[in-house]
Design a protein around this motif. Sequence first.
Motif, PDB file in Angstrom:
ATOM      1  N   ARG A  80       0.810  -1.223   0.000  1.00  9.68           N
ATOM      2  CA  ARG A  80       0.000   0.000   0.000  1.00  9.68           C
ATOM      3  C   ARG A  80       0.839   1.265   0.000  1.00  9.68           C
ATOM      4  O   ARG A  80       0.518   2.240  -0.669  1.00  9.68           O
ATOM      5  CB  ARG A  80      -0.926   0.009   1.216  1.00  9.68           C
ATOM      6  CG  ARG A  80      -1.974   1.117   1.169  1.00  9.68           C
ATOM      7  CD  ARG A  80      -2.624   1.336   2.526  1.00  9.68           C
ATOM      8  NE  ARG A  80      -3.404   0.219   3.003  1.00  9.68           N
ATOM      9  CZ  ARG A  80      -4.731   0.113   2.861  1.00  9.68           C
ATOM     10  NH1 ARG A  80      -5.416   1.050   2.235  1.00  9.68           N
ATOM     11  NH2 ARG A  80      -5.368  -0.926   3.359  1.00  9.68           N
ATOM     12  N   VAL A  81       1.958   1.263   0.779  1.00  7.81           N
ATOM     13  CA  VAL A  81       2.662   2.527   1.021  1.00  7.81           C
ATOM     14  C   VAL A  81       4.174   2.332   1.028  1.00  7.81           C
ATOM     15  O   VAL A  81       4.692   1.335   1.531  1.00  7.81           O
ATOM     16  CB  VAL A  81       2.185   3.153   2.363  1.00  7.81           C
ATOM     17  CG1 VAL A  81       2.459   2.220   3.524  1.00  7.81           C
ATOM     18  CG2 VAL A  81       2.805   4.518   2.603  1.00  7.81           C
ATOM     19  N   ALA A  82       4.866   3.281   0.430  1.00 10.11           N
ATOM     20  CA  ALA A  82       6.336   3.336   0.443  1.00 10.11           C
ATOM     21  C   ALA A  82       6.758   4.482   1.345  1.00 10.11           C
ATOM     22  O   ALA A  82       6.197   5.580   1.264  1.00 10.11           O
ATOM     23  CB  ALA A  82       6.870   3.567  -0.965  1.00 10.11           C
ATOM     24  N   ILE A  83       7.741   4.243   2.202  1.00 10.12           N
ATOM     25  CA  ILE A  83       8.184   5.289   3.118  1.00 10.12           C
ATOM     26  C   ILE A  83       9.587   5.779   2.754  1.00 10.12           C
ATOM     27  O   ILE A  83      10.386   5.037   2.181  1.00 10.12           O
ATOM     28  CB  ILE A  83       8.152   4.824   4.583  1.00 10.12           C
ATOM     29  CG1 ILE A  83       9.116   3.652   4.833  1.00 10.12           C
ATOM     30  CG2 ILE A  83       6.723   4.464   4.982  1.00 10.12           C
ATOM     31  CD1 ILE A  83       9.240   3.268   6.302  1.00 10.12           C
ATOM     32  N   ASN A  84       9.852   7.023   3.096  1.00 15.34           N
ATOM     33  CA  ASN A  84      11.122   7.654   2.732  1.00 15.34           C
ATOM     34  C   ASN A  84      12.196   7.302   3.765  1.00 15.34           C
ATOM     35  O   ASN A  84      12.729   8.169   4.469  1.00 15.34           O
ATOM     36  CB  ASN A  84      10.938   9.167   2.624  1.00 15.34           C
ATOM     37  CG  ASN A  84      12.112   9.843   1.935  1.00 15.34           C
ATOM     38  OD1 ASN A  84      12.960   9.189   1.335  1.00 15.34           O
ATOM     39  ND2 ASN A  84      12.165  11.169   2.010  1.00 15.34           N
ATOM     40  N   CYS A  85      12.522   6.019   3.826  1.00 14.48           N
ATOM     41  CA  CYS A  85      13.474   5.555   4.831  1.00 14.48           C
ATOM     42  C   CYS A  85      14.224   4.327   4.351  1.00 14.48           C
ATOM     43  O   CYS A  85      13.604   3.318   3.999  1.00 14.48           O
ATOM     44  CB  CYS A  85      12.736   5.234   6.134  1.00 14.48           C
ATOM     45  SG  CYS A  85      13.810   4.631   7.459  1.00 14.48           S
ATOM     46  N   SER A 134      -0.671  -5.375   1.950  1.00 16.79           N
ATOM     47  CA  SER A 134       0.371  -5.222   2.978  1.00 16.79           C
ATOM     48  C   SER A 134       0.546  -3.749   3.306  1.00 16.79           C
ATOM     49  O   SER A 134       0.545  -2.901   2.408  1.00 16.79           O
ATOM     50  CB  SER A 134       1.696  -5.819   2.480  1.00 16.79           C
ATOM     51  OG  SER A 134       2.765  -5.433   3.307  1.00 16.79           O
ATOM     52  N   GLN A 135       0.707  -3.478   4.591  1.00 22.46           N
ATOM     53  CA  GLN A 135       0.845  -2.096   5.037  1.00 22.46           C
ATOM     54  C   GLN A 135       2.305  -1.650   5.147  1.00 22.46           C
ATOM     55  O   GLN A 135       2.577  -0.502   5.485  1.00 22.46           O
ATOM     56  CB  GLN A 135       0.163  -1.915   6.399  1.00 22.46           C
ATOM     57  CG  GLN A 135      -1.180  -2.600   6.530  1.00 22.46           C
ATOM     58  CD  GLN A 135      -2.189  -2.227   5.458  1.00 22.46           C
ATOM     59  OE1 GLN A 135      -2.231  -1.090   5.003  1.00 22.46           O
ATOM     60  NE2 GLN A 135      -3.021  -3.181   5.053  1.00 22.46           N
ATOM     61  N   SER A 136       3.250  -2.567   4.882  1.00 24.53           N
ATOM     62  CA  SER A 136       4.660  -2.205   4.986  1.00 24.53           C
ATOM     63  C   SER A 136       5.491  -2.989   3.990  1.00 24.53           C
ATOM     64  O   SER A 136       5.441  -4.221   3.965  1.00 24.53           O
ATOM     65  CB  SER A 136       5.196  -2.480   6.399  1.00 24.53           C
ATOM     66  OG  SER A 136       6.603  -2.286   6.441  1.00 24.53           O
TER      67      SER A 136
END
Length: 213
Positions: A80-85, A134-136
């Motif tokens: 669902r989401v991509a994080i800047n890390c 998936s949330q991660s």
Amino acid sequence: MILLTGFEPFGEDAVNPSWLAVQRARDILRNEGHAVEALELPCVFGRSAAALNAAMDRLVPDVVVCVGLAGGRERVSLERVAINCDDARIPDNAGQRPIDQEVIKGGPAAYFSSLPIKAALRNLQIAGIKGEVSQSAGTYVCNHVFYALMHALASRPGVRGGFIHVPYLPEQLPPAAATPSMPLEVMAEGVASVVRTALGTTTDIQLPAGAIH
């Protein structure tokens, strides 16, 4: 034009099912009349994103689906989401191990997939393929590529993209192993199904697929 990407092997694995599944999905979709290219990305921070961006510049795709391995999961995971890390538990294939670094300096904290992930989940279920939202996507090279993809697509209106994780192949595991796996043909058909859904779905559906924790 459809662009599919998978990864080279990393860690202790001799093969990466994401690349095998992408190649097979490419062939399935080409047999259905679609223009599809597949690209194997290096499992290296920075280098993987650069290779993806170069391919998008060259091919000008309408849909981009990147695929990676999530060993231990049992389903095709629609991220669902991509994080800047970037926060690497193990070194990448070039020996890099970034900790608490931004994928794109000064970029947004996160991007959401622009694939219709709920409709894709429903179509996986209809096809009898185990799927999940998936949330991660983690903080390793998979998330790095996912974030780089969505950052690039932010300036490419109309292009849809996102990331999928696939399980181990059965042949990667010892006999009678408790770790989940999925046959290659099922993975490949799952990837192809997500692409078909993206091509045929303008607005995503509402379907419960969240997580309590």
